[in-house]
Design a protein around this motif. Sequence first.
Motif, PDB file in Angstrom:
ATOM      1  N   PRO A  35      53.783 -33.252 -30.996  1.00 30.43           N
ATOM      2  CA  PRO A  35      53.660 -31.792 -30.907  1.00 30.43           C
ATOM      3  C   PRO A  35      54.303 -31.206 -29.642  1.00 30.43           C
ATOM      4  N   VAL A  36      54.472 -29.911 -29.650  1.00 33.02           N
ATOM      5  CA  VAL A  36      55.087 -29.195 -28.526  1.00 33.02           C
ATOM      6  C   VAL A  36      54.304 -29.446 -27.234  1.00 33.02           C
ATOM      7  N   GLY A  37      55.017 -29.820 -26.193  1.00 32.69           N
ATOM      8  CA  GLY A  37      54.404 -29.926 -24.876  1.00 32.69           C
ATOM      9  C   GLY A  37      53.552 -31.164 -24.656  1.00 32.69           C
ATOM     10  N   SER A  38      53.608 -32.128 -25.571  1.00 35.23           N
ATOM     11  CA  SER A  38      52.712 -33.283 -25.413  1.00 35.23           C
ATOM     12  C   SER A  38      53.199 -34.248 -24.339  1.00 35.23           C
ATOM     13  N   GLY A  39      54.464 -34.089 -23.920  1.00 38.94           N
ATOM     14  CA  GLY A  39      54.975 -34.966 -22.855  1.00 38.94           C
ATOM     15  C   GLY A  39      56.133 -35.839 -23.289  1.00 38.94           C
ATOM     16  N   LYS A  40      56.825 -35.455 -24.355  1.00 38.37           N
ATOM     17  CA  LYS A  40      57.942 -36.268 -24.860  1.00 38.37           C
ATOM     18  C   LYS A  40      59.059 -36.374 -23.819  1.00 38.37           C
ATOM     19  N   THR A  41      59.457 -35.239 -23.258  1.00 38.34           N
ATOM     20  CA  THR A  41      60.554 -35.280 -22.280  1.00 38.34           C
ATOM     21  C   THR A  41      60.120 -36.016 -21.018  1.00 38.34           C
ATOM     22  N   ALA A  42      58.883 -35.798 -20.602  1.00 32.17           N
ATOM     23  CA  ALA A  42      58.373 -36.521 -19.429  1.00 32.17           C
ATOM     24  C   ALA A  42      58.412 -38.031 -19.682  1.00 32.17           C
ATOM     25  N   LEU A  43      58.103 -38.432 -20.917  1.00 32.80           N
ATOM     26  CA  LEU A  43      58.131 -39.854 -21.253  1.00 32.80           C
ATOM     27  C   LEU A  43      59.566 -40.383 -21.257  1.00 32.80           C
ATOM     28  N   GLU A  68      67.310 -27.107 -23.567  1.00 37.84           N
ATOM     29  CA  GLU A  68      66.228 -27.098 -22.587  1.00 37.84           C
ATOM     30  C   GLU A  68      65.879 -28.520 -22.092  1.00 37.84           C
ATOM     31  N   ASP A  69      65.567 -29.412 -23.039  1.00 42.10           N
ATOM     32  CA  ASP A  69      65.174 -30.772 -22.653  1.00 42.10           C
ATOM     33  C   ASP A  69      66.333 -31.524 -22.018  1.00 42.10           C
ATOM     34  N   ALA A  70      67.534 -31.351 -22.599  1.00 47.38           N
ATOM     35  CA  ALA A  70      68.711 -32.027 -22.047  1.00 47.38           C
ATOM     36  C   ALA A  70      68.941 -31.559 -20.607  1.00 47.38           C
ATOM     37  N   VAL A 123      65.765 -41.000 -28.882  1.00 45.07           N
ATOM     38  CA  VAL A 123      65.980 -39.727 -29.582  1.00 45.07           C
ATOM     39  C   VAL A 123      64.687 -38.926 -29.487  1.00 45.07           C
ATOM     40  N   GLU A 124      64.729 -37.813 -28.737  1.00 47.16           N
ATOM     41  CA  GLU A 124      63.528 -36.982 -28.623  1.00 47.16           C
ATOM     42  C   GLU A 124      63.562 -35.900 -29.690  1.00 47.16           C
ATOM     43  N   SER A 125      62.488 -35.795 -30.464  1.00 39.48           N
ATOM     44  CA  SER A 125      62.437 -34.746 -31.480  1.00 39.48           C
ATOM     45  C   SER A 125      62.061 -33.428 -30.825  1.00 39.48           C
ATOM     46  N   GLY A 126      62.360 -32.326 -31.507  1.00 43.45           N
ATOM     47  CA  GLY A 126      61.841 -31.045 -31.058  1.00 43.45           C
ATOM     48  C   GLY A 126      60.340 -31.072 -31.249  1.00 43.45           C
ATOM     49  N   GLY A 127      59.600 -30.316 -30.427  1.00 37.60           N
ATOM     50  CA  GLY A 127      58.147 -30.288 -30.582  1.00 37.60           C
ATOM     51  C   GLY A 127      57.806 -29.785 -31.972  1.00 37.60           C
ATOM     52  N   ASP A 128      56.953 -30.513 -32.675  1.00 37.27           N
ATOM     53  CA  ASP A 128      56.650 -30.121 -34.055  1.00 37.27           C
ATOM     54  C   ASP A 128      55.164 -30.331 -34.314  1.00 37.27           C
ATOM     55  N   VAL A 170      48.746 -41.591 -26.326  1.00 37.82           N
ATOM     56  CA  VAL A 170      47.818 -40.494 -26.039  1.00 37.82           C
ATOM     57  C   VAL A 170      48.028 -40.156 -24.569  1.00 37.82           C
ATOM     58  N   ASN A 171      48.749 -39.050 -24.344  1.00 34.83           N
ATOM     59  CA  ASN A 171      49.212 -38.726 -22.991  1.00 34.83           C
ATOM     60  C   ASN A 171      48.254 -37.739 -22.302  1.00 34.83           C
ATOM     61  N   LYS A 172      48.443 -37.594 -21.007  1.00 32.80           N
ATOM     62  CA  LYS A 172      47.687 -36.676 -20.149  1.00 32.80           C
ATOM     63  C   LYS A 172      46.210 -37.067 -20.050  1.00 32.80           C
ATOM     64  N   VAL A 173      45.936 -38.360 -19.978  1.00 32.81           N
ATOM     65  CA  VAL A 173      44.535 -38.781 -19.835  1.00 32.81           C
ATOM     66  C   VAL A 173      43.946 -38.261 -18.519  1.00 32.81           C
ATOM     67  N   ASP A 174      44.818 -37.934 -17.559  1.00 33.61           N
ATOM     68  CA  ASP A 174      44.305 -37.342 -16.306  1.00 33.61           C
ATOM     69  C   ASP A 174      43.581 -36.019 -16.563  1.00 33.61           C
ATOM     70  N   LEU A 175      43.920 -35.369 -17.669  1.00 34.46           N
ATOM     71  CA  LEU A 175      43.303 -34.067 -17.957  1.00 34.46           C
ATOM     72  C   LEU A 175      42.002 -34.184 -18.745  1.00 34.46           C
ATOM     73  N   VAL A 202      47.826 -42.922 -21.718  1.00 31.97           N
ATOM     74  CA  VAL A 202      48.833 -42.778 -20.666  1.00 31.97           C
ATOM     75  C   VAL A 202      48.612 -41.489 -19.888  1.00 31.97           C
ATOM     76  N   SER A 203      48.932 -41.536 -18.608  1.00 37.99           N
ATOM     77  CA  SER A 203      49.158 -40.288 -17.874  1.00 37.99           C
ATOM     78  C   SER A 203      50.524 -40.378 -17.231  1.00 37.99           C
ATOM     79  N   LEU A 204      51.424 -39.550 -17.692  1.00 40.58           N
ATOM     80  CA  LEU A 204      52.751 -39.545 -17.074  1.00 40.58           C
ATOM     81  C   LEU A 204      52.677 -38.892 -15.710  1.00 40.58           C
ATOM     82  N   ARG A 205      51.581 -38.194 -15.424  1.00 36.38           N
ATOM     83  CA  ARG A 205      51.393 -37.582 -14.109  1.00 36.38           C
ATOM     84  C   ARG A 205      51.018 -38.645 -13.081  1.00 36.38           C
ATOM     85  N   THR A 206      50.050 -39.513 -13.425  1.00 38.21           N
ATOM     86  CA  THR A 206      49.577 -40.512 -12.452  1.00 38.21           C
ATOM     87  C   THR A 206      50.258 -41.866 -12.630  1.00 38.21           C
TER      88      THR A 206
END
Lengths: 232, 232
Positions: A35-43, A68-70, A123-128, A170-175, A202-206
């Motif tokens: 989904p949108v904003g889940s952290g695909k580009t960060a990953l 944007e992501d590129a 290959v990163e998909s658009g947020g969907d 499952v990203n953003k476990v810090d939150l 996962v937390s891509l932040r920590t």
Amino acid sequence: MHRDEHHRTDDLPVPSLRSGPDGVSRAARIGIGGPVGSGKTALVAELCRRLQGRFSLGVVTNDIYTTEDADFLRRAGVLDDDRIAAVETGCCPHTAIRDDIAANLAAVEEMEAAHPDLDLVLVESGGDNLTATFSYGLVDRQIFVVDVAGGDKVPRKGGPGVTRSDLLVVNKVDLAPFVGADLTVMAHDAAEQRGERPVAFVSLRTGEGVDAVTAFAVGVAEGMHAATTAIR
Amino acid sequence: MSDQGASPVLVLLLGDSRLPSGAHAHSGGAEQAVAAGLVEDTATLADFLEGRLEAGIALEAHAAAASCHVLVPGDSAASALPALEALDEAIDARLASPAARASSRRQGAHHLAATRRIVPSGAVELVGSVRPDPHLCVAVGAACAGLGLSPATAAGIVAYQSLAGAASAALRLLGLDPVAVSGLLARLAPACEALAAAAGAQADGPLPARAGPGLDRLMELHRQRKERLFAS
Ligand SMILES: Nc1nc2c(ncn2[C@@H]2O[C@H](COP(=O)(O)OP(=O)(O)OP(=O)(O)O)[C@@H](O)[C@H]2O)c(=O)[nH]1
Ligand SMILES: [Mg+2]
């Protein structure tokens, strides 16, 4: 919390050998959806940082608004400009990665042609939404990234991304503490939906849990290598 | 020349927007027409599509018929190759906008790559041997020739695909009523058929040379945009 139980990335089957249109070996391909904003580009950025010395990498993005992501990845400086390509998706990001993969396939193949040493393309998909998954005509393996802040109900809701992806992140476990998400519930529901398929918290932040995802990507890249070297 | 003996189902397959040939991400100028305020509802979409039929689509239809005619099974490669090269140049000469030329070639490359696997034929291979990125109309003409379809049918498929692609882009961008948009396509069917018949009858004649400066300008402006949803 038994998160480690779900880091079963070592027992993945070796990807079958896939060859390009002319029968020549090609880079391994991992789709990264969610989904949108889940952290695909960060990953993608983090995988590039961690895999860079070891593999020759490329990235194809599928933004809602083309670049944007590129642009983010270029700014992050994780890869040279000519190893990042953006594909337009005509308002339908899932069509571009599943039903009509023509533009994505061409982008991957053009990158392979420009960089014959390429080992791995992300290959990163658009947020969907939760139903969007990659065609295996485009990628060899796919990672589906969901966000703890989207609610701990997401794995229970299922959908092909949650149930059938080769790795669920499952990203953003810090939150989790801030949004009242129960990771034990998420782990339980994910296991119920996915059976033996691996899940990484996962937390891509920590940086927590990222090793497991890296190991998965290495497995895909090396599995492909083992297969292609064998027939040479 | 008729479609006698050829498969009507394969006509549907080639004209289906679900054919994975990359068309879904192209709006044929509609995205820029929406941005410019030229298309804002079904009525203005009708004006836009009628304008497209007059100039750009007429060229595409005639060129598809010519490509199909040149590639009629049985004709030798020796005679078809120079004719294909001349056709390619004639199309370039009639597409004033570099963005329109690029989009046509991009879609042609995707179409060729897809039909090579979906409906392989000598005609498709011959077009691919001239260059990997033929104009879309040439690629469609080749796929039709390989299936024993007539030049008029090739022209009809190209014309319908162009109309339907632009219409569906406008629908997605503006949230138009899909039933009204399909009704509009149905109303344009006679014009589409007349164009296909004329193109079929003149398949060995010169291509029409009608200018469409308004659309050329839209294509150029679109190409320069930083943010866009469609590839053209
Ligand atoms: N707190 C926290 N924030 C994160 C984490 N991972 C990513 N983010 C943030 O979440 C936001 C969205 O991340 P992206 O990587 O852009 O997400 P995406 O899935 O690529 O988004 P789209 O491409 O727009 O669908 C950014 O502000 C990131 O910094 C994480 O583990 N923890
Ligand atoms: Mg992103």
